[in-house]
Design a protein around this motif. Structure first.
Motif, mmCIF file in Angstrom:
data_model
loop_
_atom_site.group_PDB
_atom_site.id
_atom_site.type_symbol
_atom_site.label_atom_id
_atom_site.label_comp_id
_atom_site.label_asym_id
_atom_site.label_seq_id
_atom_site.Cartn_x
_atom_site.Cartn_y
_atom_site.Cartn_z
ATOM 1 N N LEU A 1 -27.125 40.693 -43.426
ATOM 2 C CA LEU A 1 -27.046 40.049 -44.447
ATOM 3 C C LEU A 1 -26.707 41.055 -45.430
ATOM 4 O O LEU A 1 -26.062 40.592 -46.641
ATOM 5 C CB LEU A 1 -28.520 39.566 -44.571
ATOM 6 C CG LEU A 1 -28.896 38.815 -45.934
ATOM 7 C CD1 LEU A 1 -28.021 37.441 -46.036
ATOM 8 C CD2 LEU A 1 -30.387 38.643 -45.804
ATOM 9 N N GLN B 1 -24.125 40.672 -48.971
ATOM 10 C CA GLN B 1 -24.564 40.732 -50.226
ATOM 11 C C GLN B 1 -23.935 41.729 -51.033
ATOM 12 O O GLN B 1 -23.633 41.394 -52.196
ATOM 13 C CB GLN B 1 -26.059 41.006 -50.202
ATOM 14 C CG GLN B 1 -27.083 39.819 -49.796
ATOM 15 C CD GLN B 1 -28.579 40.282 -49.873
ATOM 16 O OE1 GLN B 1 -29.033 41.197 -48.891
ATOM 17 N NE2 GLN B 1 -29.360 40.097 -50.603
ATOM 18 N N PRO C 1 -29.216 35.917 -51.782
ATOM 19 C CA PRO C 1 -29.577 35.777 -50.359
ATOM 20 C C PRO C 1 -29.268 34.619 -49.657
ATOM 21 O O PRO C 1 -28.714 34.585 -48.463
ATOM 22 C CB PRO C 1 -30.898 36.271 -50.318
ATOM 23 C CG PRO C 1 -31.682 35.808 -51.488
ATOM 24 C CD PRO C 1 -30.510 36.261 -52.483
ATOM 25 N N LEU D 1 -26.619 33.930 -46.797
ATOM 26 C CA LEU D 1 -26.797 33.325 -45.555
ATOM 27 C C LEU D 1 -26.027 32.304 -45.208
ATOM 28 O O LEU D 1 -25.672 31.883 -43.793
ATOM 29 C CB LEU D 1 -28.197 32.844 -45.260
ATOM 30 C CG LEU D 1 -29.465 34.041 -45.243
ATOM 31 C CD1 LEU D 1 -30.716 33.626 -45.465
ATOM 32 C CD2 LEU D 1 -29.253 34.498 -43.959
ATOM 33 N N ALA E 1 -25.900 33.625 -38.814
ATOM 34 C CA ALA E 1 -27.154 33.536 -39.350
ATOM 35 C C ALA E 1 -28.254 34.051 -38.544
ATOM 36 O O ALA E 1 -29.294 34.971 -39.116
ATOM 37 C CB ALA E 1 -27.248 32.088 -39.914
ATOM 38 N N ALA F 1 -28.936 37.785 -38.932
ATOM 39 C CA ALA F 1 -28.604 38.250 -40.229
ATOM 40 C C ALA F 1 -29.323 39.619 -40.624
ATOM 41 O O ALA F 1 -28.914 40.487 -41.511
ATOM 42 C CB ALA F 1 -29.161 37.224 -41.201
ATOM 43 N N HIS F 2 -30.459 39.809 -39.692
ATOM 44 C CA HIS F 2 -31.368 40.805 -40.279
ATOM 45 C C HIS F 2 -31.140 42.052 -39.191
ATOM 46 O O HIS F 2 -31.907 42.969 -39.220
ATOM 47 C CB HIS F 2 -32.716 40.794 -40.354
ATOM 48 C CG HIS F 2 -33.148 39.636 -41.354
ATOM 49 N ND1 HIS F 2 -32.939 39.818 -42.767
ATOM 50 C CD2 HIS F 2 -33.568 38.181 -41.187
ATOM 51 C CE1 HIS F 2 -33.223 38.810 -43.348
ATOM 52 N NE2 HIS F 2 -33.424 37.923 -42.528
#
Length: 512
Positions: free
Chosen positions: A96, A100, A122, A126, A135, A138-139
């Protein structure tokens, strides 16, 4: 409407004429595939279009404006996006956060240090990740991703700029066939919806012939042919220099035909314990538990394929065997000796070679210097027979492309040539067993056939090979057995021919 026009581009590196008078045009909403043998000049052409390289001659027009010689940043600001042959992301940042950062740059807010970057748009980030199927991850840090997933993140970063022209250098490298087609169908749909022109290079012919509107073929820096996918597929000149005979014919003609009496090397007798035996391997990236109780074996003179979808744990398995992961557990033995507690250099000195997916050659060293960097002394099998001894001369016979450029720096080689150099450098270590991570990825179809012949030649000399591979026809052509990984676990094991015939298993585990 013509969006991109390339006119008579030329570029030389010393005495090497990389691109010689290349011209083509690309309309808004159109997909043009630029294909050709490794070293044909595709990436050099890309680099001149987006300003990474200044051409020696010719010009590049974007929507009628001459952008030749502008900086990459200036060209990017005019609406040209780019993905690279070797994916460019921030490995320590999350998926993510990478997108960004791209949005911050697009919005010209990259240097506002008093605001938190991870608070910037954010939901938009996403949404872009959702488009490319990332997705759910994402983290996760990019350093933990499979290479094919890193390519998806890079595409999302390029789309964050809302480009008018998108340059994609081997966009589907490292992906399974179904994933490749899904991604390029997405790109095709976005191109139509946004009136975005797409220029891409690709060695996957199902992607090229299935998704491109037109195809241009480069050979030795010159445009050999241009036309519709059907016309290019039938062009005898293209078949000869690039497409080859196809792995299906190669498998039938080269792998299944019994050798004539007295011809070719004889496979050594291979009794006794496996060269490599692994039991209950667990492995982690940081706190992420990736491999769960993986067990496998590779015998002398045997080719074993490690297969599975993107992110299944194939590359992690090879890195664990080579000692490149700090946290792992389980038992691993190589030629009867425990290696699970050894450092990578100690494992390599025992005769276990590793060819990474991302090549990792020394770009400032020449081909010969790269080979010398991998040199180790001759070895013998446990019974005393000599292991085949590799020299630069033998390797140049095996890889004629390298023999034509012994003094060329690694950084001035194409991706496929670098792949060949990585394999050759590993063989200079005189290995008894080789770990090959995606050996057919990023190389021309004719070189894929050459790579298959190389693997079979190594097998015939008694070497064991464990390869991670998404290309089922390639694996079918060379492998004796296959293990299938899913979410870090072995879920299927079978002779390679049996797996290739098992339609249900292929669809369930490989998406083929």
């Amino acid at each position: 409407m013509t969006l991109l026009r390339v006119e008579n581009l030329r570029k030389s590196f010393g005495g090497v004429q990389a691109v010689q008078g290349v011209s083509f045009a690309l309309a808004a909403g159109e997909l043009l595939a630029l294909i050709g043998p490794n070293g044909a000049g595709k990436s050099t052409t890309f680099n001149m279009v987006d300003g990474q390289l200044a051409p020696d001659g010719g010009r590049v027009l974007l929507d009628g404006q001459d952008i030749t010689g502008l900086s990459p940043r200036a060209i990017w600001r005019r609406g040209v996006g780019r993905t690279f042959q070797i994916a460019q992301t921030f490995a320590s940042f999350s998926v993510l956060q990478n997108v960004q950062l791209a949005l911050l740059s697009h919005d010209r807010k990259a240097w506002r240090w008093w605001r938190r970057a991870d608070a910037h748009r954010p939901q938009d980030a996403l949404a872009l990740l959702e488009q490319v199927g990332m997705a759910a991850q994402a983290h996760r840090p990019c350093s933990e991703l499979a290479y094919g997933d890193v390519k998806r993140v890079e595409l999302a970063m390029a789309l964050a700029h809302a480009p008018r022209l998108l340059l994609m250098d081997e966009p589907t490298a490292g992906m399974a066939p179904a994933e490749r087609l899904a991604l390029m169908r997405l790109v095709q749909r976005l191109a139509r919806e946004r009136r975005m022109a797409v220029l891409f290079t690709e060695h996957s012919m199902d992607v090229v012939f299935g998704q491109a509107d037109r195809v241009a073929v480069l050979v030795r820096g010159q445009l050999l042919a241009e036309g519709t996918p059907d016309a290019i597929r039938q062009d005898e000149r293209v078949q000869q220099v690039y497409l080859g005979q196809g792995l299906q014919d190669f498998e039938k003609n080269s792998c299944q035909r019994p050798p004539a009496k007295g011809s070719g090397p004889k496979t050594p007798e291979m009794p006794g314990a496996p060269l490599l035996q692994m039991q209950d391997l667990d492995a982690w990236y940081g706190a992420a538990h990736i491999l769960h109780g993986v067990s496998l074996a590779v015998g002398r003179g045997e080719v074993v394929a490690l297969m599975g979808r993107n992110g299944a744990g194939k590359s992690t398995t090879l890195k664990s065997i080579a000692g490149l992961l700090q946290r792992r557990s389980g038992r691993m033995a190589f030629m009867g000796r425990r290696i699970d507690t050894l450092a990578p250099h100690q494992i390599a000195r025992l005769g276990l070679g590793y060819v990474p997916e991302d090549r990792r050659i020394f770009t400032d060293l020449t081909v010969l210097e790269n080979l010398e960097a991998g040199r180790q002394p001759p070895r013998h099998w446990p019974g005393g027979q000599p292991v085949p001894h590799w020299t630069p001369q033998r390797l140049f016979a095996l890889f004629p492309n390298l023999g034509e450029m012994p003094n060329r720096p690694g950084g001035r080689m194409s991706g496929g040539e670098q792949q060949m150099l990585t394999v050759a450098r590993t063989l200079m270590g005189q290995p008894c067993l080789v770990l090959l991570d995606e050996p057919s990825e990023g190389v021309a179809p004719v070189i894929v056939e050459q790579m298959a012949r190389t693997i079979l030649a190594l097998k015939a000399q008694g070497m064991g090979i464990l390869l991670s591979e998404q290309n089922l026809p390639f694996a079918q052509a060379v492998a004796d057995r296959a293990y299938v990984l899913e979410q870090g676990r072995i879920v299927h094991e079978a002779p390679m021919a049996e797996l290739a015939r098992d339609v249900q298993a292929r669809k369930q585990y490989l998406g083929v």
